[in-house]
Design an enzyme around this catalytic site. Structure first.
Site, PDB file in Angstrom:
ATOM      1  N   SER A  77       0.540  -1.267  -0.129  1.00 22.92           N
ATOM      2  CA  SER A  77      -0.024   0.049   0.087  1.00 22.92           C
ATOM      3  C   SER A  77       0.979   1.271   0.077  1.00 22.92           C
ATOM      4  CB  SER A  77      -0.619   0.029   1.405  1.00 22.92           C
ATOM      5  OG  SER A  77       0.207  -0.477   2.056  1.00 22.92           O
ATOM      6  N   LYS A 134       6.064   5.937  17.348  1.00 18.68           N
ATOM      7  CA  LYS A 134       4.638   6.184  17.377  1.00 18.68           C
ATOM      8  C   LYS A 134       4.028   4.676  17.084  1.00 18.68           C
ATOM      9  CE  LYS A 134       3.374   5.368  12.782  1.00 18.68           C
ATOM     10  NZ  LYS A 134       2.835   4.570  11.954  1.00 18.68           N
TER      11      LYS A 134
HETATM   12  N1  LIG Z   1       0.606   1.858   4.518  1.00 19.02           N
HETATM   13  C1  LIG Z   1       1.067   3.086   5.204  1.00 19.02           C
HETATM   14  O1  LIG Z   1      -0.060   3.946   5.299  1.00 19.02           O
HETATM   15  C2  LIG Z   1       2.288   3.185   4.997  1.00 19.02           C
HETATM   16  C3  LIG Z   1       3.634   2.467   5.150  1.00 19.02           C
HETATM   17  N2  LIG Z   1       4.969   2.831   6.198  1.00 19.02           N
HETATM   18  C4  LIG Z   1       5.889   1.728   6.277  1.00 19.02           C
HETATM   19  O2  LIG Z   1       5.607   0.996   4.628  1.00 19.02           O
HETATM   20  C5  LIG Z   1       6.509   0.081   4.938  1.00 19.02           C
HETATM   21  C6  LIG Z   1       5.998  -1.187   3.832  1.00 19.02           C
HETATM   22  O3  LIG Z   1       4.636  -0.663   4.667  1.00 19.02           O
HETATM   23  P1  LIG Z   1       2.790  -1.341   3.466  1.00 19.02           P
HETATM   24  O4  LIG Z   1       3.853  -1.062   2.294  1.00 19.02           O
HETATM   25  O5  LIG Z   1       2.167  -0.259   4.128  1.00 19.02           O
HETATM   26  O6  LIG Z   1       3.535  -2.963   3.525  1.00 19.02           O
HETATM   27  P2  LIG Z   1       2.674  -3.744   2.424  1.00 19.02           P
HETATM   28  O7  LIG Z   1       1.783  -4.776   3.648  1.00 19.02           O
HETATM   29  O8  LIG Z   1       1.319  -3.247   2.216  1.00 19.02           O
HETATM   30  O9  LIG Z   1       2.740  -3.899   1.333  1.00 19.02           O
HETATM   31  C7  LIG Z   1       4.473  -5.298   1.399  1.00 19.02           C
HETATM   32  C8  LIG Z   1       5.089  -4.913   0.314  1.00 19.02           C
HETATM   33  O10 LIG Z   1       6.047  -5.377   0.750  1.00 19.02           O
HETATM   34  C9  LIG Z   1       6.034  -6.902  -0.057  1.00 19.02           C
HETATM   35  N3  LIG Z   1       6.894  -7.884   0.764  1.00 19.02           N
HETATM   36  C10 LIG Z   1       6.516  -8.744   1.402  1.00 19.02           C
HETATM   37  N4  LIG Z   1       7.881  -9.885   1.966  1.00 19.02           N
HETATM   38  C11 LIG Z   1       8.765  -9.071   0.573  1.00 19.02           C
HETATM   39  C12 LIG Z   1       9.869  -9.584   0.446  1.00 19.02           C
HETATM   40  N5  LIG Z   1      10.240 -10.685   1.950  1.00 19.02           N
HETATM   41  N6  LIG Z   1      10.616  -8.889  -0.271  1.00 19.02           N
HETATM   42  C13 LIG Z   1      10.452  -8.030  -0.577  1.00 19.02           C
HETATM   43  N7  LIG Z   1       8.738  -7.522  -0.988  1.00 19.02           N
HETATM   44  C14 LIG Z   1       8.350  -8.566   0.179  1.00 19.02           C
HETATM   45  C15 LIG Z   1       4.187  -7.523  -0.391  1.00 19.02           C
HETATM   46  O11 LIG Z   1       4.038  -8.924  -1.312  1.00 19.02           O
HETATM   47  C16 LIG Z   1       3.787  -5.990  -0.881  1.00 19.02           C
HETATM   48  O12 LIG Z   1       4.218  -5.588  -2.169  1.00 19.02           O
HETATM   49  C17 LIG Z   1       6.288  -0.558   6.043  1.00 19.02           C
HETATM   50  O13 LIG Z   1       7.724   0.303   6.566  1.00 19.02           O
HETATM   51  C18 LIG Z   1       5.685   0.460   6.451  1.00 19.02           C
HETATM   52  O14 LIG Z   1       5.746   1.102   8.049  1.00 19.02           O
HETATM   53  C19 LIG Z   1       4.987   4.182   6.367  1.00 19.02           C
HETATM   54  C20 LIG Z   1       4.490   5.822   5.805  1.00 19.02           C
HETATM   55  C21 LIG Z   1       2.515   4.745   5.360  1.00 19.02           C
HETATM   56  O1  LIG Z   2       2.804   4.831   8.917  1.00 19.73           O
HETATM   57  C1  LIG Z   2       1.686   5.299   8.546  1.00 19.73           C
HETATM   58  C2  LIG Z   2       0.705   6.597   8.541  1.00 19.73           C
HETATM   59  O2  LIG Z   2       1.656   7.364   8.645  1.00 19.73           O
HETATM   60  C3  LIG Z   2       0.686   3.929   8.902  1.00 19.73           C
HETATM   61  O3  LIG Z   2       0.899   3.297   9.980  1.00 19.73           O
HETATM   62  P1  LIG Z   2       0.793   1.535   9.971  1.00 19.73           P
HETATM   63  O4  LIG Z   2       1.567   0.964   9.456  1.00 19.73           O
HETATM   64  O5  LIG Z   2      -0.145   1.468  10.811  1.00 19.73           O
HETATM   65  O6  LIG Z   2      -0.683   0.892   8.573  1.00 19.73           O
END
Ligand SMILES: NC(=O)C1=CN([C@@H]2O[C@H](COP(=O)(O)OP(=O)(O)OC[C@H]3O[C@@H](n4cnc5c(N)ncnc54)[C@H](O)[C@@H]3O)[C@@H](O)[C@H]2O)C=CC1
Ligand SMILES: O=C(CO)COP(=O)(O)O
Length: 536
Positions: free
Chosen positions: A177, A357
């Site tokens: 996401s 956070k």
């Molecule tokens: N979703 C949000 O609102 C926000 C997320 N973040 C940070 O961004 C980072 C990623 O989070 P999201 O995209 O939200 O997670 P997510 O769970 O939505 O997506 C994770 C992605 O990584 C992939 N993935 C899983 N295992 C993997 C591996 N071994 N190697 C490569 N890719 C792999 C998955 O297929 C997926 O595409 C986290 O550290 C999160 O804290 C930061 C700000 C906002």
């Molecule tokens: O970092 C985020 C918002 O700033 C997303 O929070 P979560 O990973 O808890 O969804």
């Protein structure tokens, strides 16, 4: 509710007589929070991933199209005024101009005037281009290309100027996401974005349909964004590489990235976790694994719930690098009509703000799940900010960073939004699900669950007390009943404590002085972690 998901009551510490209260799905007031599949409501995400290490991908796309309130191809018509602006724009190629004009004319050929709008997060006036579909009735906003402006320039990682003629070519690794949303931010800011997806079917969907229905249902991705499952293709010629994979997988991914990285490329962490095995921040893992100068590494943080931004709701973020020019070049890319990036050089504070956070958001979710109200949550948020600040400052951060977007800002967003996965995981725990059940049922990455242990270890090393985070750990371990989480605690002592742990409690406990010595000693002893520091 699935009884098998309920945590066994044995082994918890409990205070008072609340043991008799209904718990594990029941809520004070009797309102059921269970949703489909017998799981509590909360996180509207229903997508792949694994809460602790996100190492798995589970299907979740089914029904996304049906839920989609705004299917592709429904772009509302657009302005004659925009067309005129575009035709006059000498920096657009004929193909770009033709494509933009095509997109601006809606299916019914509706044409609207092109008002100038002030961006809600800055004093800048930006021209409206509005080439994206927008919700009916939603306010019009400036379009991504014109947000950059024909007369605007950007700098690359080495400070060289880039005009719109030299469109930046960037890569985003990870199509979850946040990776997908950040790719949209960058493409809407005018960059040419190639995303890397681990799964070829996700890459194919993004490139062919401009959708990522598993992670961002209902969102149409911009033309300037494509995806591949070939890392080499994604990284070829990319001046900036944005990384959004689960934190615990970063090091392995960097091994594959290292030989393919373009010389001089800037690497930007979008992640908010620490590496469990080392306690290192993501930028430290990047610097160590890629062997690159810290000045080529930046981090992005702030109140950035992905889905809200993907819906183009006005949002601000912070880009931080030990080299200001690097932060500025990234911030110039990560800006458009709905997204603004501020800059700083406090990488430690910016990064730890995002990590810490998450832990407080888990605590908030827990008390929410139990059924406690706003006083409890406000107490935890406020005391949580003190813990965050004490910890981060002791690790070398500036206190003001924790009071900014990357600290307080993100804390507010994450603690009050059901979109937050950390908050949602906490809520499930508070409702009585075991840690294992939560891990199994969460569909996306909740970094906080993996960060608790390494953060507490780092806190112990520097002599910082983190009673709320300690209690989150106990709930995760099943040794503390969620109903007993206590926001007011700084210690188990009955002696009144000062509200600020770092000043007015000095007279009562002498703690800060002791902590300062311990901190200095521990920093000497743990030179390795300190050596990678990127203090402003
Ligand atoms: N979703 C949000 O609102 C926000 C997320 N973040 C940070 O961004 C980072 C990623 O989070 P999201 O995209 O939200 O997670 P997510 O769970 O939505 O997506 C994770 C992605 O990584 C992939 N993935 C899983 N295992 C993997 C591996 N071994 N190697 C490569 N890719 C792999 C998955 O297929 C997926 O595409 C986290 O550290 C999160 O804290 C930061 C700000 C906002
Ligand atoms: O970092 C985020 C918002 O700033 C997303 O929070 P979560 O990973 O808890 O969804």
């Amino acid at each position: 509710m699935d009884a098998a998901l309920l945590r066994p009551g044995a082994g918890r510490t409990r205070r008072g007589d609340a043991r008799e209260r209904p718990h594990g799905g029941g809520r004070p007031g009797g309102r059921s929070r269970t949703g489909p599949r017998g799981l509590p409501r909360g996180n509207p995400h229903a997508r792949p991933g694994d809460v602790a290490d996100a190492g798995q991908d589970r299907g979740g796309a089914a029904g996304a199209a049906a839920r989609d309130p705004d299917p592709p191809g429904r772009a509302l018509g657009d302005a004659e005024g925009h067309g005129a602006v575009l035709q006059e724009d000498p920096l657009l190629s004929p193909e770009d101009r033709a494509r933009a004009l095509r997109r601006r004319r809606g299916p019914l050929g509706v044409r609207r005037s092109a008002p100038r709008r002030r961006h809600p997060l800055s004093g800048h006036r930006c021209r409206h281009a509005g080439h994206h579909a927008r919700a009916r009735g939603a306010p019009r906003r400036e379009g991504p290309r014109d947000a950059v402006g024909p007369d605007r320039t950007r700098t690359d990682g080495d400070g060289a100027l880039l005009s719109r003629r030299q469109q930046a070519r960037v890569a985003v690794l990870g199509t979850g996401s946040w990776g997908t949303t950040f790719g949209k931010i960058l493409a809407d800011g005018g960059a040419s974005v190639t995303m890397w997806a681990r799964r070829p079917e996700i890459a194919a969907e993004i490139s062919r349909t401009h959708r990522n229905s598993d992670y961002l249902p209902g969102i149409t991705l911009p033309d300037g964004l494509s995806a591949t499952s070939d890392l080499k293709v994604a990284l070829a010629g990319a001046s900036h590489v944005f990384v959004a994979v689960p934190s615990q997988t970063l090091r392995d991914n960097l091994t594959a990235i290292r030989p393919l990285l373009a010389p001089g490329a800037t690497v930007v962490s979008l992640m908010k976790g620490v590496e469990k095995s080392t306690g290192l921040r993501m930028s430290e893992v990047i610097i160590e694994s890629l062997g690159i100068d810290p000045g080529r590494v930046a981090v992005a943080s702030g109140p950035n719930l992905a889905l809200e931004i993907a819906r183009e709701q006005p949002t601000a973020a912070v880009i931080s690098s030990s080299r200001l020019e690097t932060a500025q070049s990234v911030a110039m890319l990560a800006r458009n009509g709905y997204f603004r990036s501020f800059v700083n050089t406090d990488v430690i504070g910016t990064e730890f703000g995002g990590v810490l956070k998450n832990l407080i958001a888990v605590a908030i979710g827990i008390v929410d799940g139990v059924g406690y109200g706003e006083n409890t949550k406000a107490s935890i948020i406020t005391r949580g900010l003190v813990e965050m600040t004490d910890f981060a400052v002791a690790r070398g951060a500036k206190a003001e960073t924790l009071a900014g977007l990357a600290g307080l800002g993100d804390l507010i967003a994450t603690c009050q939004s059901p979109l937050s996965r950390n908050n949602t995981a906490g809520r499930l725990l508070g409702q009585g699900y075991s840690f294992q059940a939560v891990v199994k049922q969460m569909q996306q990455t909740a970094e906080g669950l993996a960060s608790v242990a390494p953060v507490l270890e780092l806190a112990r090393e520097i002599g910082v007390e983190m009673p709320i985070v300690e209690q989150v750990k106990q709930v995760l371990d099943g040794t503390l009943d969620p109903r007993d989480i206590a926001p007011h605690l700084t210690t188990d002592s009955d002696e009144p404590q000062g509200e600020r742990t770092s000043d007015d409690s000095e007279e009562t406990s002498g703690g800060p002085l002791r902590r300062t010595f311990k901190r200095a000693f521990d920093q000497l002893r743990n030179g390795r972690r300190g050596a990678l520091g990127d203090r402003p």
